[in-house]
Motif scaffolding. Sequence first.
Motif, PDB file in Angstrom:
ATOM      1  N   VAL A 119     111.215  53.459  31.577  1.00 56.21           N
ATOM      2  CA  VAL A 119     112.255  53.393  30.551  1.00 56.21           C
ATOM      3  C   VAL A 119     113.308  54.496  30.662  1.00 56.21           C
ATOM      4  N   TRP A 120     113.157  55.390  31.633  1.00 58.33           N
ATOM      5  CA  TRP A 120     114.166  56.439  31.748  1.00 58.33           C
ATOM      6  C   TRP A 120     115.533  55.832  32.062  1.00 58.33           C
ATOM      7  N   LYS A 121     116.581  56.529  31.593  1.00 59.65           N
ATOM      8  CA  LYS A 121     117.945  56.029  31.729  1.00 59.65           C
ATOM      9  C   LYS A 121     118.819  57.067  32.425  1.00 59.65           C
ATOM     10  N   LYS A 122     120.100  56.751  32.506  1.00 54.21           N
ATOM     11  CA  LYS A 122     121.033  57.598  33.253  1.00 54.21           C
ATOM     12  C   LYS A 122     121.031  59.040  32.763  1.00 54.21           C
ATOM     13  N   ASP A 123     120.937  59.234  31.449  1.00 46.85           N
ATOM     14  CA  ASP A 123     120.936  60.598  30.902  1.00 46.85           C
ATOM     15  C   ASP A 123     119.759  61.403  31.459  1.00 46.85           C
ATOM     16  N   HIS A 124     118.594  60.753  31.583  1.00 47.00           N
ATOM     17  CA  HIS A 124     117.411  61.436  32.115  1.00 47.00           C
ATOM     18  C   HIS A 124     117.609  61.774  33.602  1.00 47.00           C
ATOM     19  N   TRP A 125     118.108  60.792  34.381  1.00 44.72           N
ATOM     20  CA  TRP A 125     118.311  61.012  35.822  1.00 44.72           C
ATOM     21  C   TRP A 125     119.331  62.120  36.070  1.00 44.72           C
ATOM     22  N   LYS A 126     120.402  62.069  35.301  1.00 48.95           N
ATOM     23  CA  LYS A 126     121.471  63.061  35.453  1.00 48.95           C
ATOM     24  C   LYS A 126     120.949  64.470  35.156  1.00 48.95           C
ATOM     25  N   THR A 141     110.299  58.903  38.809  1.00 50.95           N
ATOM     26  CA  THR A 141     111.689  59.291  39.068  1.00 50.95           C
ATOM     27  C   THR A 141     111.780  60.250  40.251  1.00 50.95           C
ATOM     28  N   CYS A 142     110.905  61.260  40.269  1.00 56.70           N
ATOM     29  CA  CYS A 142     110.941  62.241  41.365  1.00 56.70           C
ATOM     30  C   CYS A 142     110.571  61.597  42.703  1.00 56.70           C
ATOM     31  N   SER A 143     109.641  60.647  42.675  1.00 52.53           N
ATOM     32  CA  SER A 143     109.257  59.981  43.923  1.00 52.53           C
ATOM     33  C   SER A 143     110.413  59.136  44.467  1.00 52.53           C
ATOM     34  N   ILE A 144     111.192  58.516  43.579  1.00 44.68           N
ATOM     35  CA  ILE A 144     112.363  57.746  44.016  1.00 44.68           C
ATOM     36  C   ILE A 144     113.412  58.691  44.610  1.00 44.68           C
ATOM     37  N   LEU A 145     113.580  59.865  44.006  1.00 44.02           N
ATOM     38  CA  LEU A 145     114.515  60.853  44.553  1.00 44.02           C
ATOM     39  C   LEU A 145     114.071  61.290  45.951  1.00 44.02           C
ATOM     40  N   ILE A 146     112.778  61.504  46.135  1.00 42.19           N
ATOM     41  CA  ILE A 146     112.274  61.899  47.453  1.00 42.19           C
ATOM     42  C   ILE A 146     112.514  60.777  48.475  1.00 42.19           C
ATOM     43  N   LYS A 147     112.320  59.522  48.034  1.00 45.92           N
ATOM     44  CA  LYS A 147     112.588  58.383  48.920  1.00 45.92           C
ATOM     45  C   LYS A 147     114.067  58.371  49.340  1.00 45.92           C
ATOM     46  N   LYS A 182     109.201  45.974  41.859  1.00 46.47           N
ATOM     47  CA  LYS A 182     110.466  46.700  42.035  1.00 46.47           C
ATOM     48  C   LYS A 182     110.228  48.058  42.693  1.00 46.47           C
ATOM     49  N   TYR A 183     109.198  48.762  42.227  1.00 48.87           N
ATOM     50  CA  TYR A 183     108.909  50.082  42.781  1.00 48.87           C
ATOM     51  C   TYR A 183     108.546  49.984  44.258  1.00 48.87           C
ATOM     52  N   GLU A 184     107.731  49.008  44.601  1.00 43.87           N
ATOM     53  CA  GLU A 184     107.308  48.853  45.991  1.00 43.87           C
ATOM     54  C   GLU A 184     108.492  48.506  46.898  1.00 43.87           C
ATOM     55  N   LYS A 185     109.441  47.715  46.388  1.00 47.10           N
ATOM     56  CA  LYS A 185     110.628  47.386  47.175  1.00 47.10           C
ATOM     57  C   LYS A 185     111.444  48.635  47.493  1.00 47.10           C
ATOM     58  N   GLU A 206     121.915  48.850  36.779  1.00 50.04           N
ATOM     59  CA  GLU A 206     122.153  50.196  36.246  1.00 50.04           C
ATOM     60  C   GLU A 206     121.012  50.665  35.361  1.00 50.04           C
ATOM     61  N   LYS A 207     120.012  49.832  35.174  1.00 52.01           N
ATOM     62  CA  LYS A 207     118.890  50.185  34.303  1.00 52.01           C
ATOM     63  C   LYS A 207     117.576  50.081  35.066  1.00 52.01           C
ATOM     64  N   GLY A 208     116.549  50.674  34.493  1.00 44.12           N
ATOM     65  CA  GLY A 208     115.202  50.528  35.030  1.00 44.12           C
ATOM     66  C   GLY A 208     115.024  51.166  36.397  1.00 44.12           C
ATOM     67  N   ILE A 209     114.003  50.697  37.103  1.00 41.10           N
ATOM     68  CA  ILE A 209     113.627  51.235  38.415  1.00 41.10           C
ATOM     69  C   ILE A 209     114.789  51.119  39.412  1.00 41.10           C
ATOM     70  N   PHE A 210     115.396  49.940  39.499  1.00 44.80           N
ATOM     71  CA  PHE A 210     116.509  49.753  40.433  1.00 44.80           C
ATOM     72  C   PHE A 210     117.717  50.594  40.028  1.00 44.80           C
ATOM     73  N   GLY A 211     117.936  50.731  38.734  1.00 44.73           N
ATOM     74  CA  GLY A 211     119.027  51.564  38.252  1.00 44.73           C
ATOM     75  C   GLY A 211     118.852  53.005  38.688  1.00 44.73           C
ATOM     76  N   CYS A 212     117.619  53.496  38.614  1.00 43.25           N
ATOM     77  CA  CYS A 212     117.304  54.865  39.057  1.00 43.25           C
ATOM     78  C   CYS A 212     117.613  55.025  40.544  1.00 43.25           C
ATOM     79  N   PHE A 213     117.177  54.053  41.338  1.00 44.42           N
ATOM     80  CA  PHE A 213     117.425  54.094  42.783  1.00 44.42           C
ATOM     81  C   PHE A 213     118.928  54.130  43.072  1.00 44.42           C
TER      82      PHE A 213
END
Length: 572
Positions: free
Chosen positions: A28-35, A77-83, A120-123, A135-142
């Motif tokens: 459920v994290w959003k742009k504000d959290h990622w930023k 979130t951190c694992s997606i950043l590392i990817k 989505k995460y595995e993709k 722009e939202k969810g797992i794909f939005g984070c990526f």
Amino acid sequence: MRAETNNFEFIRDNKTRVIVPFFQRPYVWKKDHWKQLLSDLKDSFKENRSIFLGFIILKENDKKIYSIIDGQQRLTTCSILIKILYDFLEQEQRDELDLRNYLFDKTNIKINHSKLDKKKYEKIITGEIIDIKEEKGIFGCFNYFKSEVERLKKEINLYEFAKFITKEENKLWVIIYLDENEDEQKIFDSINSKGQRLSSTDIIKNALFDKIIKITNENKAMEYYQDYWNNVFDKDEATQEFWNKEVETGRIKRSRSEILLHSYATINGIFKSEHSLSHLSSLYKEHIKNLDENKLKQILKELKDYSEIYRDFPDINKETTFKYEKYELRFFHIISVYNINTILPLVLFLKNLLNQKKSIYKECLYLLEALIVCNILCNVSSKDYNKFFPQIIEKIKGKQDNDVIDSIKEAICEKYKDKESFDKDKIKSKLKCIKNNKKATLILFWIELYKREQKKDYKDDTSSLEYNYTLEHLLPQSWETHWSDIIQDEEEAKEFIYQIGNMTLLKGKLNSTLQNNSWNNKLIRIDGKVNTDLLINKELEDKLWTKTEIEKRTSKFIDDFFKIWNVDLFEI
């Protein structure tokens, strides 16, 4: 329990894997959290200082295989950043930092996500995602990190940045490891303070399935989850969107799922009038603490049944069209206009109880609707509704058919016998002096629909109306310039201006000049096609607007009011 400061190093071990329990909420994290996360990491890197990202709570299921109790949002979130960093670096740099082992255990992904986000995460981690514009969810984070790292590479050395995040001496979070017998729910509730706050729904779901796992096993709990929770609340994005939508409930907004859980708790005496909605999750946890498997299954089954009823209720919005004969739609329109959500537990209970008795359910709603409308008109406070409607639930439990109607009627009469809510003379006097535009608009709207339903030979479109009209006083509040031949003074003006018969509904608000103009000039606008679709306006054609006409029209509208809301049903 043991705690240690750590970073991604804890997951790099070849045998370490983290599992997100099936019952946890989706990402459920959003742009504000990622930023914020990326900004904090970048600033710490530039200043070469440590950073604290929060707690991660893990419970060991098997050797080096952990269930994540808290922290899945930040860990994901951190694992997606590392990817993303992995994709930007050269192969030699990836190998030097051993980045692949932060993401994979041989061929298995290190973080085994719950069903809701697994695909989505595995993709993302396997590199299957190419160009999905979300722009939202797992794909939005990526997508966010991909575009930000593209800009970041011009500002900092990405290799050194990735090294900073993963190096052993840079502790990102405190990891709490729980033993098998420790109560993770207590620690979860007390520590989860960073990131997006858990809703009551999240906490209640976690508590329910945590309890089921404890007294059965994870396979049994998964079976219950699939049958009674996933299929109701989580099965697809449309379902999640429906239950996550927030609704006005007094001064604050609550998700539909929380409203349902509150209604169920009210019906079953878990939630009482002295409780606060902020205590909903703790009340559930206390209630289920000593329940066995059958009782927990019963709760899940009943929640599923009530959820199906809730989803079948009318969804009132600006585009909703209304017909008089659609009694349930009329009822929900009235309670939505005045935001009377405290009645929902009672309506849910009635519809469940009377699911094979539509005519009795209809009569019950009619009694409650008449109560609400008369109380609104007579300025009777609704502050006791949160106590009164649950009392009706208790009163009608175990009753059958017409006994339910009689019990509701008795409860209403007993509660409001001294309030004059059903005194015809009192109601007439209120309709002859109604200064609240919101009340007048609602009453006139349903009088119009009532007239349409009665006039079967009406040739224009009588199918339905949207609730998008503006109230207009025919004899204007500023009467002095153009109406002094009819009205003598301010006292007389007040006597006639605020009668329901001096009011009508228009598609658009008249400008102030036209509002206060003479009758002939106003009638031209009211006679326009956009406004004569209403019967209450069509009746004004070819009339001279006088005090006598106002009184005659008021009298007709009062008769219509009592035909719509028959207060004779209440024996006062």
